[in-house]
Design a protein around this motif. Sequence first.
Motif, PDB file in Angstrom:
ATOM      1  N   GLY A  59       0.767  -1.224  -0.092  1.00  0.00           N
ATOM      2  CA  GLY A  59      -0.103   0.016  -0.020  1.00  0.00           C
ATOM      3  C   GLY A  59       0.825   1.159   0.037  1.00  0.00           C
ATOM      4  O   GLY A  59       0.668   2.246  -0.759  1.00  0.00           O
ATOM      5  N   ASP A  60       1.956   1.038   0.732  1.00  0.00           N
ATOM      6  CA  ASP A  60       2.916   2.425   0.497  1.00  0.00           C
ATOM      7  C   ASP A  60       3.463   2.512  -0.677  1.00  0.00           C
ATOM      8  O   ASP A  60       3.387   3.776  -1.303  1.00  0.00           O
ATOM      9  CB  ASP A  60       3.977   2.040   1.685  1.00  0.00           C
ATOM     10  N   GLU A  61       3.811   1.610  -1.541  1.00  0.00           N
ATOM     11  CA  GLU A  61       4.389   1.751  -2.951  1.00  0.00           C
ATOM     12  C   GLU A  61       3.054   2.333  -3.737  1.00  0.00           C
ATOM     13  O   GLU A  61       3.504   3.162  -4.580  1.00  0.00           O
ATOM     14  CB  GLU A  61       4.862   0.535  -3.450  1.00  0.00           C
ATOM     15  N   ILE A  62       2.140   1.697  -3.664  1.00  0.00           N
ATOM     16  CA  ILE A  62       0.944   2.315  -4.450  1.00  0.00           C
ATOM     17  C   ILE A  62       0.468   3.829  -4.131  1.00  0.00           C
ATOM     18  O   ILE A  62       0.124   4.783  -4.880  1.00  0.00           O
ATOM     19  CB  ILE A  62      -0.485   1.410  -3.953  1.00  0.00           C
ATOM     20  N   ALA A  63       0.616   4.193  -2.902  1.00  0.00           N
ATOM     21  CA  ALA A  63       0.631   5.684  -2.392  1.00  0.00           C
ATOM     22  C   ALA A  63       1.465   6.756  -2.951  1.00  0.00           C
ATOM     23  O   ALA A  63       1.253   7.540  -3.405  1.00  0.00           O
ATOM     24  CB  ALA A  63       0.627   5.674  -0.843  1.00  0.00           C
ATOM     25  N   LYS A  64       2.677   6.013  -3.124  1.00  0.00           N
ATOM     26  CA  LYS A  64       3.831   6.653  -3.700  1.00  0.00           C
ATOM     27  C   LYS A  64       3.634   6.802  -5.203  1.00  0.00           C
ATOM     28  O   LYS A  64       3.824   8.221  -5.690  1.00  0.00           O
ATOM     29  CB  LYS A  64       5.302   5.980  -3.638  1.00  0.00           C
ATOM     30  N   ARG A  65       2.978   5.902  -5.965  1.00  0.00           N
ATOM     31  CA  ARG A  65       2.754   5.920  -7.341  1.00  0.00           C
ATOM     32  C   ARG A  65       1.685   6.991  -7.847  1.00  0.00           C
ATOM     33  O   ARG A  65       1.828   7.367  -8.596  1.00  0.00           O
ATOM     34  CB  ARG A  65       2.740   4.580  -7.981  1.00  0.00           C
ATOM     35  N   VAL A  66       0.535   6.716  -6.801  1.00  0.00           N
ATOM     36  CA  VAL A  66      -0.789   7.520  -7.043  1.00  0.00           C
ATOM     37  C   VAL A  66      -0.191   9.127  -6.662  1.00  0.00           C
ATOM     38  O   VAL A  66      -0.653   9.927  -7.736  1.00  0.00           O
ATOM     39  CB  VAL A  66      -1.758   7.406  -5.886  1.00  0.00           C
ATOM     40  N   VAL A  67       0.684   9.422  -5.730  1.00  0.00           N
ATOM     41  CA  VAL A  67       1.209  10.742  -5.789  1.00  0.00           C
ATOM     42  C   VAL A  67       1.997  11.203  -6.821  1.00  0.00           C
ATOM     43  O   VAL A  67       1.830  12.287  -7.408  1.00  0.00           O
ATOM     44  CB  VAL A  67       1.840  11.152  -4.278  1.00  0.00           C
ATOM     45  N   ALA A  68       2.761  10.191  -7.239  1.00  0.00           N
ATOM     46  CA  ALA A  68       3.848  10.713  -8.265  1.00  0.00           C
ATOM     47  C   ALA A  68       3.118  10.875  -9.678  1.00  0.00           C
ATOM     48  O   ALA A  68       3.649  11.621 -10.759  1.00  0.00           O
ATOM     49  CB  ALA A  68       5.056   9.622  -8.638  1.00  0.00           C
TER      50      ALA A  68
END
Length: 227
Positions: A59-68
Amino acid sequence: MRVLIVEDEPELAEAVRDGLRLAAIAADVAGDGETALELLAVNAYDIAILDRDIPGPSGDEIAKRVVASGSGTPILMLTAADRIDDKASGFELGADDYLTKPFELRELVLRLRALDRRRAHHRPPVQEIAGLRLDPFRREVYRDGRYVALTRKQFAVLEVLVAAQGGVVSAEELLERAWDENADPFTNAVRITVSALRKRLGEPWLIATVAGVGYRIDTGPAGERRG
């Protein structure tokens, strides 16, 4: 509103999805990170609900990608990690809100509504147009002071139309915003729901059909409104 639930516990994910549907919120479910990224790539979600500990990209990686990605999709982290350091790291990753398990479904709905309101901060919590008053928190609709009872799907469709403030909304957009991923793109559900909604709101007709384009709330004088 349409949200993505990223949760690897099937029973919890289904319970949340069913509960959100009762609140007129369409929801898709992804049980792992790869599926979540695929759905985020093809659908315009109003909010992503992320469990941090899931298979595949976390979920942390997905959050990073959504923000990016710059999509602006708000993120609500839904997790059992309840230490202040866990919450701090979640917000640092780009989360807009954080809810720990166990939780009350009503609180989740209220938080989603608040996130959606902040996302479209130019819209007031209670929206009004052409004599309509729509309260998304109480899920109530009034026309010229008269309460109008709507089904969950009718309310979801009206919410999208009212948010457009008289602008035309295509059938495709209504299908995307008010239904989930299981909706048949060739279905007549939008036309049927809009027709039933128009009748529920009563005459003079408030929802105008723009041939070949979509639907809109008719903001003209009452005498000029037509279906």
